[in-house]
Scaffold this motif. Structure first.
Motif, PDB file in Angstrom:
ATOM      1  N   ASP A  13       0.822  -1.215   0.000  1.00  0.00           N
ATOM      2  CA  ASP A  13       0.000   0.000   0.000  1.00  0.00           C
ATOM      3  C   ASP A  13       0.856   1.264   0.000  1.00  0.00           C
ATOM      4  OD1 ASP A  13      -2.428  -1.337  -0.068  1.00  0.00           O
ATOM      5  OD2 ASP A  13      -2.668  -1.332   2.116  1.00  0.00           O
ATOM      6  N   ASP A  90      -9.428  -0.452 -14.491  1.00  0.00           N
ATOM      7  CA  ASP A  90     -10.248  -0.573 -13.281  1.00  0.00           C
ATOM      8  C   ASP A  90      -9.381  -0.954 -12.093  1.00  0.00           C
ATOM      9  OD1 ASP A  90     -12.573  -0.039 -14.706  1.00  0.00           O
ATOM     10  OD2 ASP A  90     -13.189  -2.144 -14.832  1.00  0.00           O
ATOM     11  N   ASP A  91      -8.534  -1.963 -12.305  1.00  0.00           N
ATOM     12  CA  ASP A  91      -7.667  -2.436 -11.227  1.00  0.00           C
ATOM     13  C   ASP A  91      -6.695  -1.349 -10.771  1.00  0.00           C
ATOM     14  OD1 ASP A  91      -8.945  -4.860 -11.382  1.00  0.00           O
ATOM     15  OD2 ASP A  91      -7.234  -5.956 -12.220  1.00  0.00           O
ATOM     16  N   GLU A  93      -7.306   1.681 -10.478  1.00  0.00           N
ATOM     17  CA  GLU A  93      -8.042   2.563  -9.572  1.00  0.00           C
ATOM     18  C   GLU A  93      -8.431   1.899  -8.263  1.00  0.00           C
ATOM     19  OE1 GLU A  93     -11.327   3.884 -12.018  1.00  0.00           O
ATOM     20  OE2 GLU A  93     -10.274   5.765 -12.389  1.00  0.00           O
ATOM     21  N   SER A  94      -8.681   0.585  -8.292  1.00  0.00           N
ATOM     22  CA  SER A  94      -9.265  -0.062  -7.122  1.00  0.00           C
ATOM     23  C   SER A  94      -8.337  -1.031  -6.388  1.00  0.00           C
ATOM     24  CB  SER A  94     -10.526  -0.834  -7.540  1.00  0.00           C
ATOM     25  OG  SER A  94     -10.180  -1.875  -8.446  1.00  0.00           O
ATOM     26  N   ASP A  95      -7.220  -1.372  -6.976  1.00  0.00           N
ATOM     27  CA  ASP A  95      -6.376  -2.431  -6.432  1.00  0.00           C
ATOM     28  C   ASP A  95      -4.955  -1.919  -6.204  1.00  0.00           C
ATOM     29  OD1 ASP A  95      -5.478  -5.139  -5.850  1.00  0.00           O
ATOM     30  OD2 ASP A  95      -4.709  -5.206  -7.901  1.00  0.00           O
ATOM     31  N   ARG A  99      -1.817  -0.874  -8.853  1.00  0.00           N
ATOM     32  CA  ARG A  99      -1.216   0.466  -8.812  1.00  0.00           C
ATOM     33  C   ARG A  99       0.275   0.380  -8.538  1.00  0.00           C
ATOM     34  NH1 ARG A  99      -5.612   1.671  -6.073  1.00  0.00           N
ATOM     35  NH2 ARG A  99      -4.601   1.631  -4.051  1.00  0.00           N
ATOM     36  N   ARG A 172      -8.130   8.495 -15.321  1.00  0.00           N
ATOM     37  CA  ARG A 172      -8.845   7.394 -15.973  1.00  0.00           C
ATOM     38  C   ARG A 172      -9.596   7.909 -17.192  1.00  0.00           C
ATOM     39  NH1 ARG A 172     -11.313   2.280 -15.018  1.00  0.00           N
ATOM     40  NH2 ARG A 172     -12.372   1.834 -16.976  1.00  0.00           N
TER      41      ARG A 172
END
Length: 194
Positions: A13, A90-91, A93-95, A99, A172
């Motif tokens: 993270d 998508d990933d 932004e969300s994973d 990133r 995005r």
């Protein structure tokens, strides 16, 4: 969750959000709720922790791509390729893992540049082989203009890299705009007009 996996999760993270240099072992330890020396029971150094997390992220992304391509192998490949690009955006932004992987692939720590590239280059070669093998299936091969599955796969990877770089550098929406502009041109270049 083990202490080692907690360290890996927090490091992932922080590396994804702050970069390698800013994500200190002290910050990682504090977020896990341990003292900094406890990290050394599991990892030799910050670099060792980074490379461990990077390898895990690569394995995970490789599994995701393989699963996506296998699940969609009987669909028109342009639909599969487009959905993969959207999935990766998508990933991103969300994973945190995605990133992290994308950020560090484009901006590896200078001290680990060579090690990161030694991991990324085989990853891209495997992706090219995987996409080529999909395109070599009779269902898809007969739809290719040149019949050259490897060229079509490599061109797709190039399109994908450009779109993902846009997603990393900007937003995005801008990456989606780029994908919507370039993907039909890619398809016209590789598909037989019927």
């Amino acid at each position: 969750m083990t202490r080692k996996s907690a360290i890996e999760d927090v490091a992932l993270d922080l590396f994804a959000s702050e970069g390698f240099e800013a994500a200190s072992l002290g910050k990682i330890a504090e977020a896990v709720g341990i003292r900094k020396p406890s990290i050394y029971a599991h990892f030799r150094s910050k670099e060792d922790l980074f490379l461990h997390v990077f390898k895990q992220a690569l394995r995970s992304k490789k599994r995701m791509m393989l699963r996506h391509l296998l699940e969609n192998r009987d669909r028109p490949f342009e639909e599969t390729f487009l959905s993969l690009a959207k999935r990766l955006m998508d990933d991103n932004e969300s994973d945190a893992q995605t990133r992290f992987l994308l950020r560090m692939s484009y901006f590896p720590p200078s001290s680990l540049h060579d090690q990161v590239m030694e991991l990324m280059n085989p990853f891209f070669m495997q992706a090219e082989r995987l996409l080529t093998s999909l395109l070599e299936r009779p269902l898809h091969q007969t739809r290719l203009q040149t019949g050259n599955a490897q060229e079509a796969a490599l061109a797709y990877i190039t399109v994908l890299e450009g779109v993902l770089a846009e997603a990393i550098y900007t937003t995005r929406d801008k990456a989606t705009r780029r994908l919507e502009a370039v993907f039909p041109i890619y398809c016209r270049g590789v598909l037989i007009n019927k």
